[in-house]
Motif scaffolding. Structure first.
Motif, PDB file in Angstrom:
ATOM      1  N   SER A 196       2.108  14.517  -1.084  1.00 26.76           N
ATOM      2  CA  SER A 196       1.952  12.921  -2.143  1.00 26.76           C
ATOM      3  C   SER A 196       3.516  12.578  -0.843  1.00 26.76           C
ATOM      4  N   LEU A 197       4.033  12.743  -0.701  1.00 29.73           N
ATOM      5  CA  LEU A 197       6.063  12.889  -0.024  1.00 29.73           C
ATOM      6  C   LEU A 197       5.341  12.735   1.468  1.00 29.73           C
ATOM      7  N   GLU A 447      -1.567  -0.051  -1.743  1.00 31.40           N
ATOM      8  CA  GLU A 447      -2.730   1.378  -2.171  1.00 31.40           C
ATOM      9  C   GLU A 447      -1.517   2.436  -3.487  1.00 31.40           C
ATOM     10  N   ASP A 448       0.028   2.113  -3.292  1.00 35.01           N
ATOM     11  CA  ASP A 448       0.666   3.090  -4.344  1.00 35.01           C
ATOM     12  C   ASP A 448       0.442   2.845  -5.575  1.00 35.01           C
ATOM     13  N   ARG A 449       0.196   1.107  -5.361  1.00 34.61           N
ATOM     14  CA  ARG A 449       0.918   0.693  -6.902  1.00 34.61           C
ATOM     15  C   ARG A 449      -0.519   1.002  -7.657  1.00 34.61           C
ATOM     16  N   ALA A 450      -1.961   0.808  -7.081  1.00 35.24           N
ATOM     17  CA  ALA A 450      -2.811   1.624  -6.993  1.00 35.24           C
ATOM     18  C   ALA A 450      -3.150   2.931  -7.647  1.00 35.24           C
ATOM     19  N   PHE A 451      -2.649   3.806  -7.153  1.00 27.81           N
ATOM     20  CA  PHE A 451      -2.558   5.110  -7.640  1.00 27.81           C
ATOM     21  C   PHE A 451      -1.905   5.573  -8.663  1.00 27.81           C
ATOM     22  N   ALA A 461       2.843  14.632  -9.903  1.00 35.27           N
ATOM     23  CA  ALA A 461       2.437  13.700  -8.385  1.00 35.27           C
ATOM     24  C   ALA A 461       2.837  12.106  -8.230  1.00 35.27           C
ATOM     25  N   THR A 462       3.206  12.189  -9.961  1.00 40.06           N
ATOM     26  CA  THR A 462       3.803  10.220  -9.950  1.00 40.06           C
ATOM     27  C   THR A 462       4.963   9.941  -9.403  1.00 40.06           C
ATOM     28  N   MET A 463       5.387  11.369  -9.905  1.00 43.12           N
ATOM     29  CA  MET A 463       7.057  10.483  -9.128  1.00 43.12           C
ATOM     30  C   MET A 463       6.956  10.946  -7.736  1.00 43.12           C
ATOM     31  N   ALA A 464       5.971  11.624  -7.354  1.00 38.96           N
ATOM     32  CA  ALA A 464       5.959  11.468  -5.764  1.00 38.96           C
ATOM     33  C   ALA A 464       6.001  10.532  -5.085  1.00 38.96           C
ATOM     34  N   ILE A 465       4.401   9.589  -6.017  1.00 42.05           N
ATOM     35  CA  ILE A 465       4.281   8.890  -4.968  1.00 42.05           C
ATOM     36  C   ILE A 465       4.853   7.236  -6.166  1.00 42.05           C
TER      37      ILE A 465
END
Length: 596
Positions: A196-197, A447-451, A461-465
């Motif tokens: 994700s990074l 797209e990131d906000r949707a993820f 994963a939340t931290m990475a996004i």
């Protein structure tokens, strides 16, 4: 900031894990060391190398499953023992308690009202785990022989922590038992979470951190098995990658610099109790009192009974928080992204630009930062961009004449433009560069906000996004700010507005105007010769400029002016304010480890 309960595996593993031999592990770690010592991969090959190293690490971890020394129960079960131990050894334990703050993990909660700047927490030196205490421990003989340990205090602290953890009679057991059993640093990320990074600036530091840690583990596994001074270490029979990852993360998220007992230099330390405090925006409020020989912390602001007590870790970006502390801080007023800029040696005016920059104390190529605040650029970056976009006549004005020194002095002050045209050019360039950086990401902000709305995302994963999105938001703000500045100066140019003139009595200089003064310029004396580049006469500069036109400057090849993400860290850590007596400010909690 750990949130998970204790791992309950014990040293007495069973099955294949219990039968793995040191020789077998030595073979695997030798392969790992060789892989991690190979030359840096070429562009676009970092992910491939990371996966290969990770595969070897996972193979070692599988062989070692069940062999790590851990504690039964949950972390919080040991908090009463920690408080009792701290109290018996001279630390303050009144006015606060340890509590779970859900998303933020464990922290300190006020049990009474605290006033801003009130001294509420102190920890004497005897409770600290330091490089000095490591030298005087069972680790001492190996430390005296191993140059890596001598050169890298963070690794020494990690091994000090592991040796004391393995000793049930260690003085520091109450502290060590209260530490998290695992962390959210990228060393603990699953492969998909690291994926994700990808395409972020931070991923290069994540790869480097993982590779360095794997190399260190492989190197020290061999040392522990073969070095005569390691024979009495409690790690001899069981030193797993899991152990080392835990120790490195414990140190990385908690280490701090304190003065040595005589105050002549600094050393690294782990500070019990104090390291339970979580981060918020503010100023550093922790210092070291040499007279009383203790770490002291005053309240950052008023805290009412029942509120969490915060401290300020320092002026770190979220990339630094995620990589070195294992959390993402929302609304980080010090967040920033890197931008590498340089004057191309093929530039016809390279020599003149280089000299103007040299007089202002700025290199011709450097890693700068785009900040989350407005304006997005520092005084130093503003000065660089102005010189970068200067015409030949503008460069001459900064090299020759009665006002040349004043012009150099105000390069980083937004109130004194070089020219309206220069301002239009520099903001146009910055806008274009930020837009190019945005195009390197594989996802959009939308797209990131949707993820992030997906509730099934792991914490990591939340931290990475969030980190990925945060980088884009800074670049998007930079684009908007640059466009606004460009249009503002274009209107000034079209209207024929007079340029503001610098007057010697004007205060501010580099700190004035909109430019961020966090990286102030250094005015260099025109006749300075102390180990730095001498100031050139105009004739020499013009001569070099002509030579550069034919590609002959110092025989160096031209370097195209392009952006590449570097691994340098940006910004200086802000130091706290302490009384002018015996208390010295401490750096922020945690920080980067050094590569091996």
């Amino acid at each position: 900031m750990g949130k998970k309960s204790r791992v309950k595996t014990q040293k007495s593993g069973t099955g294949a894990a219990a039968s793995v031999s040191p020789k077998e592990t030595l073979t695997l770690t030798s392969e790992l060391l060789q892989k991690c010592s190979s030359p840096a991969p070429g562009p676009g090959k970092e992910w491939e190398e990371y996966v290969q190293i990770r595969s070897l690490v996972e193979k070692i971890r599988k062989k070692q499953k069940g062999l790590s020394v851990t504690f039964d129960g949950k972390r919080e079960d040991y908090f009463p023992d920690l408080m009792k131990w701290a109290s018996e050894n001279g630390a303050s334990v009144e006015g606060f308690e340890m509590a779970n703050f859900k998303e933020e993990g464990f922290g300190l909660r006020a049990t009474r009202d605290l006033q801003a700047e009130e001294l509420f927490l102190w920890v004497p030196r005897k409770l600290l785990m330091t490089v000095e205490s490591a030298k005087n421990s069972v680790l001492g003989p190996l430390y005296s022989q191993d140059r890596i340990l001598q050169a890298m205090g963070n690794i020494t602290l990690a091994f000090h922590l592991l040796c004391e953890r393995a000793d049930p009679n260690s003085f520091w057991q109450p502290y060590i038992q209260s530490l998290p059993s695992e962390y959210n640093t990228p060393l603990y990320f699953e492969e998909d979470e690291v994926r994700s990074l990808q395409s972020t600036q931070a991923v290069h530091d994540v790869f480097s951190q993982y590779k360095n840690t794997a190399r260190q583990y492989a190197y020290f596994y061999k040392v522990i098995q073969t070095h005569p001074h390691a024979s009495k270490l409690p790690l001899k029979d069981s030193f797993t990658y899991e152990d080392y990852r835990w120790a490195v993360s414990s140190v990385m998220t908690r280490q701090n610099q304190i003065p040595t007992e005589d105050g002549s230099r600094v050393t690294l330390a782990l500070i019990p109790l104090w390291d339970m405090c979580n981060h918020t925006n503010g100023l550093i409020t922790t210092g070291y009192n040499l007279e009383d020989d203790r770490c002291e912390c005053v309240a950052l602001r008023d805290f009412r009974a029942g509120e969490q007590i915060y401290i300020f870790y320092g002026t770190r970006s979220n990339a630094e928080f995620v990589i070195h502390s294992g959390f993402f801080f929302d609304n980080n007023s010090h967040d920033r992204v890197k931008i590498k800029l340089g004057v191309s040696k093929s530039d016809r005016l390279y020599a003149m630009k280089a000299e103007v920059l040299a007089r202002a104390g700025i290199p011709t190529s450097s890693v700068f930062a785009l900040h989350s605040t407005e304006p997005p650029i520092s005084a130093q970056l503003l000065a660089f961009l102005r010189v970068f976009c200067m015409t030949e006549e503008e460069l001459k004005e900064h090299l020759l004449g009665d006002n040349a020194i004043d012009r150099i002095f105000t390069l980083g002050n937004s109130e004194y433009p070089v020219s309206w045209d220069n301002e239009v050019k520099l903001w146009t360039f910055l806008e274009d560069r930020a837009l190019l950086l945005l195009k390197t990401y594989k996802t959009t902000s939308e797209e990131d906000r949707a993820f992030l709305k997906n509730r099934d995302l792991s914490v990591r994963a939340t931290m990475a996004i969030k980190l990925r999105l945060g980088e884009k938001q800074i670049l998007e703000k930079a684009v908007q700010s640059a466009a606004a500045h460009r249009e503002q100066y274009r209107r000034q140019m079209e209207e024929g507005a007079p340029l503001p003139k610098y007057e010697e009595s004007n205060p501010g200089l580099l700190e004035g105007g909109g430019a961020d003064p966090r990286l102030p310029l250094v005015l260099r004396g025109l006749e300075e010769e102390a180990g730095m580049q001498e100031a050139l006469t105009l004739a020499e500069v013009v001569s070099r400029a002509k030579a550069a036109e034919h590609g002959l400057v110092n025989g160096q090849n031209s370097v195209p002016n392009r952006t590449r993400m570097e691994e340098e860290r940006l910004g200086r850590e802000e130091r706290g304010r302490a009384p002018a007596d015996t208390r010295e400010p401490l750096e922020s909690r945690g920080g980067a480890t050094e590569p091996l």
